[in-house]
Design an enzyme around this catalytic site. Structure first.
Site, PDB file in Angstrom:
ATOM      1  N   ASP A  67       0.821  -1.217   0.000  1.00 16.72           N
ATOM      2  CA  ASP A  67       0.000   0.000   0.000  1.00 16.72           C
ATOM      3  C   ASP A  67       0.854   1.267   0.000  1.00 16.72           C
ATOM      4  O   ASP A  67       2.082   1.205   0.163  1.00 16.72           O
ATOM      5  CB  ASP A  67      -0.973  -0.003   1.198  1.00 16.72           C
ATOM      6  CG  ASP A  67      -0.289  -0.400   2.506  1.00 16.72           C
ATOM      7  OD1 ASP A  67       0.957  -0.346   2.579  1.00 16.72           O
ATOM      8  OD2 ASP A  67      -0.999  -0.764   3.452  1.00 16.72           O
ATOM      9  N   ASP A 138      -7.063  -1.936  14.186  1.00 13.78           N
ATOM     10  CA  ASP A 138      -8.457  -2.212  13.825  1.00 13.78           C
ATOM     11  C   ASP A 138      -8.594  -3.517  13.034  1.00 13.78           C
ATOM     12  O   ASP A 138      -9.639  -3.777  12.452  1.00 13.78           O
ATOM     13  CB  ASP A 138      -9.056  -1.027  13.043  1.00 13.78           C
ATOM     14  CG  ASP A 138      -8.359  -0.797  11.699  1.00 13.78           C
ATOM     15  OD1 ASP A 138      -7.419  -1.551  11.351  1.00 13.78           O
ATOM     16  OD2 ASP A 138      -8.760   0.150  10.988  1.00 13.78           O
ATOM     17  N   HIS A 140      -6.814  -4.439  10.381  1.00 13.02           N
ATOM     18  CA  HIS A 140      -6.556  -4.384   8.932  1.00 13.02           C
ATOM     19  C   HIS A 140      -5.297  -5.130   8.529  1.00 13.02           C
ATOM     20  O   HIS A 140      -4.344  -5.231   9.294  1.00 13.02           O
ATOM     21  CB  HIS A 140      -6.536  -2.939   8.409  1.00 13.02           C
ATOM     22  CG  HIS A 140      -5.368  -2.103   8.831  1.00 13.02           C
ATOM     23  ND1 HIS A 140      -5.464  -0.734   8.996  1.00 13.02           N
ATOM     24  CD2 HIS A 140      -4.071  -2.396   9.102  1.00 13.02           C
ATOM     25  CE1 HIS A 140      -4.287  -0.251   9.345  1.00 13.02           C
ATOM     26  NE2 HIS A 140      -3.432  -1.230   9.416  1.00 13.02           N
ATOM     27  N   GLU A 145      -9.479  -1.641   5.656  1.00 16.26           N
ATOM     28  CA  GLU A 145     -10.091  -1.247   6.923  1.00 16.26           C
ATOM     29  C   GLU A 145     -11.361  -2.064   7.165  1.00 16.26           C
ATOM     30  O   GLU A 145     -11.866  -2.710   6.247  1.00 16.26           O
ATOM     31  CB  GLU A 145     -10.420   0.253   6.877  1.00 16.26           C
ATOM     32  CG  GLU A 145      -9.217   1.149   6.602  1.00 16.26           C
ATOM     33  CD  GLU A 145      -8.233   1.252   7.765  1.00 16.26           C
ATOM     34  OE1 GLU A 145      -8.085   0.287   8.544  1.00 16.26           O
ATOM     35  OE2 GLU A 145      -7.590   2.310   7.887  1.00 16.26           O
TER      36      GLU A 145
HETATM   37  P1  PGA Z   1       2.667  -1.380  12.896  1.00  8.69           P
HETATM   38  O1  PGA Z   1       1.518  -1.224  11.805  1.00  8.69           O
HETATM   39  O2  PGA Z   1       3.572  -2.483  12.397  1.00  8.69           O
HETATM   40  O3  PGA Z   1       3.377  -0.055  12.921  1.00  8.69           O
HETATM   41  O4  PGA Z   1       2.024  -1.753  14.190  1.00  8.69           O
HETATM   42  C1  PGA Z   1       0.849  -2.343  11.376  1.00  8.69           C
HETATM   43  C2  PGA Z   1      -0.247  -1.995  10.386  1.00  8.69           C
HETATM   44  O5  PGA Z   1      -0.880  -0.937  10.510  1.00  8.69           O
HETATM   45  O6  PGA Z   1      -0.500  -2.806   9.485  1.00  8.69           O
END
Ligand code: PGA
Length: 264
Positions: A67, A138, A140, A145
Site C-alpha cells: 500500500d 483495527d 486491517h 479497513e
Molecule cells: P505497525 O503497523 O507495524 O506499525 O504496528 C501495522 C499496520 O498498521 O498494518
C-alpha cells in the site's frame, strides 16, 4: 495456520527472516510482497545483515508493496516508497526497477487503470511467492479497513479513524495524516502462495485473537487469513496473550522441531 510464539522481537524477526532466506536461496528470482509499519523493521534489518554477511543475493528478486498513502509523492519522507528505500532496498543488491510500491501521486482520473495495472504486474511476475503482513489496531491487513470486501482488489481506500490516530505518531499531527491510500485488496493478498503474519505487543493481543481464532469477517480483515492454506503467524508473548489455544500452538511448534517439518 502455523502459530509461532517467540520470546522477543529479535527472535520474531529472525524466524521471519529465515523463511525469506530459504525462499530466496531456493528461488533466486522469487517475488516478495512487502509491508511497512514498525513491526517488519527487525525482519528488514535481518535481511540486510544476511545480504551483507552471508551474501544473500537479491539481484533477481522482485517486490510488491501492499500500500501507499494517496497524495504523498514517492520522495515524501512519510511515503511508504521512502520507508522501503531507507529501511530495506538501500541495504540490499536489489534492482530498484524490480521494487514496486503503489504510486500515491497518480492523478485521480487515472487511478482505476493504475490499480488494474498494479494487479497485472503482479500476475506477470508470476504472482507473489511470499507476502509479509502486519496487522493494524483495527484488524486491517494492508489498508483494508473494517468493512472492506473480502473480495477486494487493489484500489483507492479511505483510512479509518483508528488508523489515522495510530499513524499520527509519524506526522506532526493527526491532521497531517493522509485520509486516503492505495491498497492491495484482501483477495489480492490471499493469492500470495505463502504468508508471514507478524504481530507484537500487548496492544495487538485482542485483535490478533479475533483475527486468528474469531469468525472470518470483513470487520477484521486479517481474519480472512484463515482461508489461506499457508500462513505462518509469528507473535511475541504479549501479542499472543488473548489467544485461547496457546498450549496447542506451543505443542505443535515443539512437534515441528522433532519432525523437521512445518505444520500448517
Ligand atoms: P505497525 O503497523 O507495524 O506499525 O504496528 C501495522 C499496520 O498498521 O498494518
Amino acid at each position: 495456520m502455523r502459530v509461532l510464539i517467540a520470546k522477543d522481537y529479535e527472535k520474531i524477526s529472525r524466524e521471519a527472516a529465515q523463511i525469506v532466506y530459504e525462499l530466496v536461496r531456493r528461488k533466486p528470482n522469487c517475488v516478495l510482497g512487502l509491508a511497512t509499519g514498525s513491526t517488519p523493521l527487525g525482519l528488514y534489518r535481518e535481511l540486510v545483515k544476511m545480504h551483507k554477511e552471508e551474501g544473500l543475493d537479491f539481484s533477481n528478486v522482485k517486490t510488491f508493496n501492499l500500500d501507499e498513502y494517496y497524495g504523498l509523492s514517492p520522495e515524501h519522507p512519510q511515503s511508504y516508497r521512502y520507508f522501503m528505500n531507507e529501511n530495506l532496498f538501500k541495504g540490499l543488491n536489489i534492482k530498484m526497477e524490480n521494487t514496486m510500491v503503489p504510486d500515491g501521486s497518480v492523478k485521480i482520473g487515472e487511478l482505476e487503470q493504475y490499480c488494474r495495472r498494479y494487479e497485472e504486474l503482479i500476475k506477470q511476475a508470476g504472482g507473489i511467492d511470499l507476502q509479509v503482513l502486519g496487522i493494524g489496531g483495527d484488524g486491517h491487513i494492508a489498508f483494508n479497513e473494517p468493512g472492506s470486501s473480502l473480495g477486494s482488489r487493489t484500489r483507492l481506500v479511505a483510512l479509518d479513524e483508528n488508523t489515522i490516530e495510530d499513524n499520527s505518531r509519524f506526522f506532526d499531527s493527526s491532521a497531517d495524516v493522509p485520509r486516503f491510500a492505495l491498497s492491495m485488496g484482501v483477495a489480492t493478498i490471499l493469492e500470495a502462495k505463502e504468508i508471514i503474519f507478524l504481530a507484537t505487543g500487548a496492544k495487538k493481543a485482542d485483535v490478533v485473537a479475533k483475527a486468528l481464532e474469531g469468525p472470518v469477517t470483513s470487520m477484521i480483515t486479517a481474519s480472512a487469513l484463515q482461508l489461506h492454506p499457508k500462513v505462518t503467524a509469528i507473535l511475541d508473548e504479549d501479542a499472543s496473550d488473548s489467544l485461547s489455544r496457546v498450549a496447542f500452538y506451543r505443542f505443535a511448534a515443539d512437534a515441528e522441531q522433532k519432525a523437521g517439518a512445518r505444520l500448517f
